[in-house]
Write a protein that holds these residues in place. Structure first.
Motif, PDB file in Angstrom:
ATOM      1  N   GLY A 289       0.952  -1.035  -0.147  1.00 46.89           N
ATOM      2  CA  GLY A 289       0.017  -0.002  -0.005  1.00 46.89           C
ATOM      3  C   GLY A 289       0.780   1.255  -0.036  1.00 46.89           C
ATOM      4  N   THR A 290       1.192   1.670  -1.188  1.00 49.18           N
ATOM      5  CA  THR A 290       2.088   2.837  -1.302  1.00 49.18           C
ATOM      6  C   THR A 290       1.566   4.103  -1.455  1.00 49.18           C
ATOM      7  N   GLY A 291       0.435   4.467  -0.801  1.00 45.28           N
ATOM      8  CA  GLY A 291      -0.331   5.654  -0.924  1.00 45.28           C
ATOM      9  C   GLY A 291       0.238   6.571   0.069  1.00 45.28           C
ATOM     10  N   TRP A 292      -0.602   7.591   0.562  1.00 47.07           N
ATOM     11  CA  TRP A 292      -0.320   8.508   1.380  1.00 47.07           C
ATOM     12  C   TRP A 292       0.332   8.489   2.636  1.00 47.07           C
ATOM     13  N   TYR A 293      -0.489   7.607   3.432  1.00 48.84           N
ATOM     14  CA  TYR A 293       0.306   7.137   4.769  1.00 48.84           C
ATOM     15  C   TYR A 293       1.306   5.937   4.623  1.00 48.84           C
ATOM     16  N   GLY A 294       0.867   5.168   3.573  1.00 47.17           N
ATOM     17  CA  GLY A 294       1.858   4.145   3.533  1.00 47.17           C
ATOM     18  C   GLY A 294       3.254   4.544   3.338  1.00 47.17           C
TER      19      GLY A 294
ATOM     20  N   ASP B  98      -2.151  -0.038  -7.860  1.00 43.18           N
ATOM     21  CA  ASP B  98      -2.038   1.042  -8.802  1.00 43.18           C
ATOM     22  C   ASP B  98      -0.525   1.365  -9.275  1.00 43.18           C
ATOM     23  N   LYS B  99      -0.719   0.985 -10.616  1.00 39.71           N
ATOM     24  CA  LYS B  99       0.946   1.245 -11.158  1.00 39.71           C
ATOM     25  C   LYS B  99       1.444   2.466 -11.100  1.00 39.71           C
ATOM     26  N   ASN B 100       0.597   3.544 -11.256  1.00 36.64           N
ATOM     27  CA  ASN B 100       1.234   5.085 -11.275  1.00 36.64           C
ATOM     28  C   ASN B 100       1.596   5.269  -9.735  1.00 36.64           C
ATOM     29  N   MET B 101       0.868   4.857  -8.575  1.00 36.32           N
ATOM     30  CA  MET B 101       1.249   5.150  -7.503  1.00 36.32           C
ATOM     31  C   MET B 101       2.330   4.413  -7.127  1.00 36.32           C
ATOM     32  N   LEU B 102       2.491   3.124  -7.523  1.00 40.55           N
ATOM     33  CA  LEU B 102       3.539   2.104  -7.117  1.00 40.55           C
ATOM     34  C   LEU B 102       5.020   2.815  -7.850  1.00 40.55           C
ATOM     35  N   THR B 103       4.956   3.206  -9.145  1.00 43.54           N
ATOM     36  CA  THR B 103       6.102   3.755  -9.698  1.00 43.54           C
ATOM     37  C   THR B 103       6.700   5.050  -9.131  1.00 43.54           C
TER      38      THR B 103
ATOM     39  N   TYR C  81       5.612  -5.008  -7.045  1.00 37.96           N
ATOM     40  CA  TYR C  81       4.532  -5.896  -6.901  1.00 37.96           C
ATOM     41  C   TYR C  81       3.234  -5.466  -7.011  1.00 37.96           C
ATOM     42  N   ASN C  82       2.226  -6.223  -7.714  1.00 35.25           N
ATOM     43  CA  ASN C  82       0.888  -5.794  -7.822  1.00 35.25           C
ATOM     44  C   ASN C  82       0.148  -6.971  -6.605  1.00 35.25           C
TER      45      ASN C  82
ATOM     46  N   ASP D  83      -6.303   1.613 -16.872  1.00 38.27           N
ATOM     47  CA  ASP D  83      -5.705   0.753 -17.182  1.00 38.27           C
ATOM     48  C   ASP D  83      -4.669   0.441 -16.118  1.00 38.27           C
ATOM     49  N   PHE D  84      -4.149   1.483 -15.501  1.00 34.76           N
ATOM     50  CA  PHE D  84      -2.981   1.360 -14.276  1.00 34.76           C
ATOM     51  C   PHE D  84      -3.776   1.065 -13.096  1.00 34.76           C
ATOM     52  N   LEU D  85      -4.939   0.657 -12.867  1.00 30.18           N
ATOM     53  CA  LEU D  85      -5.414   0.221 -11.356  1.00 30.18           C
ATOM     54  C   LEU D  85      -5.956  -1.246 -11.827  1.00 30.18           C
ATOM     55  N   ASP D  86      -5.536  -2.306 -10.897  1.00 30.66           N
ATOM     56  CA  ASP D  86      -6.381  -3.500 -10.846  1.00 30.66           C
ATOM     57  C   ASP D  86      -7.414  -3.327  -9.860  1.00 30.66           C
ATOM     58  N   TYR D  87      -8.625  -2.976 -10.294  1.00 36.10           N
ATOM     59  CA  TYR D  87      -9.602  -2.648  -9.297  1.00 36.10           C
ATOM     60  C   TYR D  87     -10.345  -3.878  -8.592  1.00 36.10           C
TER      61      TYR D  87
END
Length: 455
Positions: free
Chosen positions: A44-49, A71-76, A95-96, A212-216
Motif C-alpha cells: 500500500g504505497t499511498g499517502w500514509y503507507g 495502482d501502477k502509477n502510485m507504485l512507480t 509487485y501488484n 489501465d493502471f489500476l487493478d480494481y
C-alpha cells in the motif's frame, strides 16, 4: 558502521530523543541501531503507507526491498521516492500482488498501509511469512478479523505494532507521565471524545471505465465489488462501509486507544451507540455523518461524538479527548494538552513538538503531517525495540484489537439499536444471536475469512 553513526547522531539531535531513550529502557539506542539493515517491504504505497515508511527510514538502518500496490502509477512514484532516499540508491522490487511479494522477498519487516478491508489478510500472511508487521489502524473491518490477527501474532511469535501513534506523541507522553500518572486528576469518572472534522466525502461521481493502471479487482479483494466511480484512494474509499467502519472506525479508535492507554482501561463492559445520516443525504456515502457512543467501564463512561457538519463544540479541540477527574480536567489533542486544576491553581499546557530543523526533508514531503512525524518516528523506534528485545510494543496488536473492535461494536450497536456486551474470552456478544451474526463479514470469493482458531 558509517550509516549507523549517522542515524544515531541524527536521532540524538531530535527533540523527542530523551523520550525515546526513557521509553526504550536499558540499552537505549543500542537496542535499535545495528550493523545489518532491516529488510523492509511496504504493502500500500499511498499517502500514509509512504509516510510510515519514510519515518522508519529516518530512524534506523533499513533497506527497502519491495513495494506492492495495485495502482501502477502510485507504485512507480513510490519506487522513485524510495530510491532517492535509500542510502544504497537501489530501487525496490515492485509487485501488484502482495502474496507474490511475501513469497519472493526475504523480509524482516512488512509495513501495511492498504485500506482497512485488506489489513487482516495481509497481516496474517506476512506473519506466516515470518516477518514482523507494522499495520495501520483500524486493524480490521470486523471483530473476528481482529481476533484472528491477534491469534496469528501470538502463534508465529512476531511483533505487530499498530499505527495508533498517539501513544508515541511526545506531548501526550508527557501528559500521561506528569498529569495522569501523578494522580493530579484524582478519581476519574467521565471522559469525552470527539471529532468534528468535515471529512466525509459525499459526491455523486458517475460509473466509469476502470483505468489501465489500476487493478480494481485486486484493490477490492475480499470486500463487495462496487461499480467503479473513480480512484478510491485517500478519502473516497473511507466514505463507504464496504471498506471500513466510517468515522467511528477511522477517528474514534485513535482517541479511545489513547484514553485507554492514559488511564489503563481494557475492554469496555458495555457499548451503545446511536446515529446515522442526518444531514448529508445527497451523495453516495453510506457512513454516518452524526454518531454518539458510550463505552462503559466501572464508575466511568467514555463518550464519543462525531459530526461531519456544523461547528465543533470546542473550536480549540475539534478532534480530541477530555478526561474529567475530581481534582481537574485534562484536555488533549494531536496539537496540545491542557490541564485545568479544579478550584483554581495554575493550568499546565504543552504544545505539539515539531522537528523541522532536525529533519528538513520533512518540509519537502508531499502531504506530510508535520505534527505527527515525531510521533511516528518514536512509534517506529518502539516497534524496533520490541523486535530487538522480544517484547511487546506500546501499540501491540492486542491493544489495537481492543480499540478497533470496540469501535466496530459501537457501529453494530447503532445498527441493532441496542447496547452490546462482548465477551472477548468466548469471542461472542452475550445473549444476542443476531448481533453475533454481525461479528464476521462475508468475504467475496475466492477470498476466505481468517479463522482465529486456525490461522
Amino acid at each position: 558502521m558509517k550509516n549507523i553513526y549517522v542515524n544515531r547522531r541524527h536521532f540524538l539531535k531530535s527533540a523527542s530523543a530523551s523520550l525515546a531513550l526513557s521509553t526504550l529502557g536499558p540499552g537505549g539506542l543500542d537496542v535499535i541501531f545495528q550493523e545489518k539493515p532491516y529488510r523492509v517491504g511496504l504493502i500500500g504505497t499511498g499517502w500514509y503507507g509512504k509516510s510510515d515508511l519514510f519515518r522508519l527510514m529516518q530512524v534506523a538502518p533499513v533497506e527497502v526491498i519491495s513495494l506492492c500496490d495495485v495502482d501502477k502509477n502510485m507504485l512507480t512514484e513510490a519506487a522513485q521516492l524510495v530510491s532517492q532516499r535509500q542510502k544504497s540508491g537501489k530501487s525496490p522490487r515492485l509487485y501488484n500482488d502482495y502474496r507474490k511479494m511475501l513469497a519472493e522477498s526475504e523480509l524482516d519487516i512488512v509495513l501495511i498501509g492498504s485500506p482497512d478491508h485488506w489489513h487482516a489478510l495481509q497481516t496474517i500472511d506476512a506473519l506466516k511469512a515470518g516477518t514482523h508487521v507494522y499495520v495501520q489502524k483500524p486493524i480490521s473491518v470486523d471483530v473476528m478479523e481482529g481476533e484472528a490477527m491477534l491469534a496469528a501474532a501470538r502463534k508465529y511469535n512476531r511483533v505487530v505494532q499498530v499505527g495508533t501513534q498517539r501513544k508515541s506523541t511526545p506531548h501526550l507522553i508527557e501528559a500521561k507521565k506528569n498529569i495522569v500518572d501523578k494522580s493530579m486528576l484524582g478519581k476519574i469518572s467521565h471522559v469525552e471524545m470527539c471529532c468534528y472534522y468535515h471529512m466525509r466525502a459525499n459526491g455523486n461521481p458517475p460509473v466509469q471505465p476502470v483505468p489501465d493502471f489500476l487493478d480494481y479487482e485486486m484493490w477490492t479483494g475480499p470486500a463487495p465489488l462496487r461499480p467503479y466511480d473513480g480512484l478510491p484512494h485517500r478519502r473516497w474509499w473511507r466514505t463507504f462501509m464496504e471498506y471500513g467502519n466510517g468515522i467511528m472506525g477511522d477517528m474514534c479508535i485513535h482517541m479511545l486507544d489513547t484514553v485507554r492507554w492514559m488511564i489503563d482501561l481494557g475492554w469496555p463492559k458495555k457499548i451503545s451507540s446511536t446515529g446515522g445520516i442526518y444531514v448529508q443525504k445527497e451523495g453516495k456515502s453510506n457512513i454516518a455523518d452524526t454518531q454518539s457512543a458510550v463505552f462503559e467501564y466501572d464508575d466511568l463512561n467514555c463518550v464519543w461524538t462525531h459530526r461531519s457538519w456544523g461547528t465543533p463544540a470546542d473550536p480549540e479541540y475539534p478532534w480530541a479527548f477530555k478526561i474529567y477527574g475530581e481534582k481537574g480536567t485534562l484536555k488533549a489533542s494531536v496539537m496540545k494538552y491542557e490541564f485545568v486544576p479544579q478550584g483554581g491553581g495554575t493550568p499546565i499546557q504543552k504544545d505539539v513538538i515539531y522537528e523541522r530543523e532536525k529533519y528538513p526533508e520533512d518540509l519537502k514531503e508531499k502531504d506530510i503531517e508535520l505534527h505527527a512525524a515525531p510521533a511516528t518516528r518514536l512509534h517506529m523506534l518502539d516497534f524496533l525495540s520490541a523486535i530487538k528485545n522480544g517484547g511487546r510494543p506500546v501499540a501491540d496488536i492486542e491493544e489495537g484489537h481492543i480499540s478497533t473492535a470496540s469501535c466496530i461494536l459501537a457501529n453494530l450497536s447503532m445498527q441493532t439499536q441496542r447496547p452490546l456486551v462482548y465477551d472477548h474470552q468466548k469471542r461472542q456478544i452475550v445473549n444476542d444471536r443476531e448481533a453475533n451474526g454481525l461479528l464476521q463479514r462475508s468475504y467475496r470469493e475466492p477470498w476466505i475469512h481468517p479463522d482465529p482458531k486456525n490461522v
